[in-house]
Design a protein around this motif. Structure first.
Motif, mmCIF file in Angstrom:
data_model
loop_
_atom_site.group_PDB
_atom_site.id
_atom_site.type_symbol
_atom_site.label_atom_id
_atom_site.label_comp_id
_atom_site.label_asym_id
_atom_site.label_seq_id
_atom_site.Cartn_x
_atom_site.Cartn_y
_atom_site.Cartn_z
ATOM 1 N N LEU A 83 0.821 -1.228 0.000
ATOM 2 C CA LEU A 83 0.000 0.000 0.000
ATOM 3 C C LEU A 83 0.854 1.277 0.000
ATOM 4 O O LEU A 83 0.317 2.378 0.030
ATOM 5 N N ARG A 84 2.178 1.093 -0.005
ATOM 6 C CA ARG A 84 3.133 2.210 0.014
ATOM 7 C C ARG A 84 2.909 3.149 1.199
ATOM 8 O O ARG A 84 2.943 4.373 1.065
ATOM 9 N N ILE A 85 2.672 2.538 2.335
ATOM 10 C CA ILE A 85 2.496 3.304 3.579
ATOM 11 C C ILE A 85 3.811 3.245 4.356
ATOM 12 O O ILE A 85 4.342 2.175 4.617
ATOM 13 N N ARG A 86 4.328 4.417 4.721
ATOM 14 C CA ARG A 86 5.627 4.499 5.397
ATOM 15 C C ARG A 86 5.524 4.809 6.891
ATOM 16 O O ARG A 86 6.467 4.629 7.639
ATOM 17 N N LYS A 87 4.374 5.328 7.305
ATOM 18 C CA LYS A 87 4.179 5.691 8.719
ATOM 19 C C LYS A 87 2.739 5.398 9.083
ATOM 20 O O LYS A 87 1.825 5.697 8.298
ATOM 21 N N ALA A 88 2.527 4.856 10.254
ATOM 22 C CA ALA A 88 1.157 4.564 10.676
ATOM 23 C C ALA A 88 1.059 4.546 12.197
ATOM 24 O O ALA A 88 2.047 4.364 12.905
ATOM 25 N N ILE A 89 -0.176 4.728 12.667
ATOM 26 C CA ILE A 89 -0.495 4.519 14.082
ATOM 27 C C ILE A 89 -0.990 3.082 14.186
ATOM 28 O O ILE A 89 -1.796 2.632 13.359
ATOM 29 N N PHE A 90 -0.506 2.348 15.183
ATOM 30 C CA PHE A 90 -0.887 0.945 15.348
ATOM 31 C C PHE A 90 -1.766 0.763 16.581
ATOM 32 O O PHE A 90 -1.447 1.280 17.652
ATOM 33 N N VAL A 91 -2.848 0.012 16.414
ATOM 34 C CA VAL A 91 -3.699 -0.377 17.541
ATOM 35 C C VAL A 91 -3.791 -1.891 17.513
ATOM 36 O O VAL A 91 -4.238 -2.486 16.529
ATOM 37 N N GLY A 92 -3.342 -2.554 18.592
ATOM 38 C CA GLY A 92 -3.369 -4.014 18.634
ATOM 39 C C GLY A 92 -4.146 -4.520 19.825
ATOM 40 O O GLY A 92 -3.861 -4.147 20.967
ATOM 41 N N HIS A 93 -5.154 -5.363 19.546
ATOM 42 C CA HIS A 93 -5.916 -5.971 20.637
ATOM 43 C C HIS A 93 -5.279 -7.294 21.045
ATOM 44 O O HIS A 93 -5.107 -8.184 20.215
#
Length: 260
Positions: A82-92
């Protein structure tokens, strides 16, 4: 629903909305559908990625042990696609373990991190023994194992009140193949302690816990963020905050996203 092939394994994911990328990772016996109630609201201002982890949902099994690092590589492959270089992660729960493994392996990708009913600590000897018992139990009686495992994630007071929700969670969990369940239990059992990430990483972090979580003892779990800048959010219920405290959780997460 979209998919990519990674190491000859079919990986399933969704991608909706525009804006800051947010990666939502489900827990053990769950799949990306656990986020269905949140995606419409979150995707109004953000790009929301949900991923079926190895051996869950529509993602295939990759082997007899699905380590948290294997899952982190899967997440990385989807983001690369998806060519995403930065993201916020939410993990359950288990998704939090995967997010932490990802944060260690690919630190430049992390813009913010939320551990939802999860922990950065490795399994204790007692919990490893419980995983071994779970592996034996699921091989003996798949349906019974799922039924008991799911009900036990909710606080006692909510088991009657939320029985319809619990049945829906069980229905989704029953779609998880035996190999996927065993491989995940094996992977969680051997995962590394990553508490140091909560202390030393520079991005915003949040730990969301249930006071009556039957799986993660509240007092002990919140100790890991003592003397850190990690924001603590406490709900009064169990391990399934995304169902037990859905409205409050939506507000808490949207506020967190807004500040980053």
């Amino acid at each position: 629903m979209k998919s990519i092939l990674f190491k000859k394994t079919n990986i399933s994911y969704t991608d909706s909305g525009k804006g800051t990328a947010i990666v939502l990772l489900h827990g053990f016996l769950e799949n990306l559908s656990m986020w269905n109630a949140f995606v419409p609201e979150f995707s109004k201002k953000h790009r929301i990625i949900t991923i079926d982890l190895l051996g869950h949902g529509n993602t295939e099994c990759m082997g007899y042990v699905h380590s948290m690092e294997d899952n982190a590589d899967v997440v990385h492959a989807v983001l690369a696609e998806l060519r995403i270089r930065k993201a916020i992660f939410v993990g359950h729960s288990m998704g939090g373990y995967v997010a932490l493994a990802f944060a260690e392996m690919y630190p430049d990708y992390i813009k913010g991190l939320v551990l939802l009913n999860s922990t950065s600590r490795a399994d204790s000897d007692e919990r490893k023994a419980n995983r071994n018992r779970a592996i034996k139990a699921v091989k003996q009686s798949f349906t019974n194992f799922i039924s008991l495992s799911i009900a036990n994630l909710f606080s006692e007071e909510n088991r009657e009140r939320l029985k319809d929700n619990i049945e829906l969670v069980k229905k989704e969990a029953l779609k998880t193949p035996l190999q996927g369940i065993v491989a995940s239990l094996e992977g969680m059992k051997i995962r590394m302690d990553r508490e140091v990430l909560l202390h030393l990483t520079p991005y915003p972090k949040m730990l969301i816990l249930g006071e009556k979580d039957p799986v993660l003892p509240y007092t002990e779990t919140k100790e890991q963020i003592d003397e850190t800048a990690v924001q603590l959010v406490t709900f009064p219920d169990g391990h399934m905050s995304y169902i037990e405290n859905k409205t409050e959780l939506t507000t808490v997460l949207l506020d967190f996203f807004k500040k980053i």
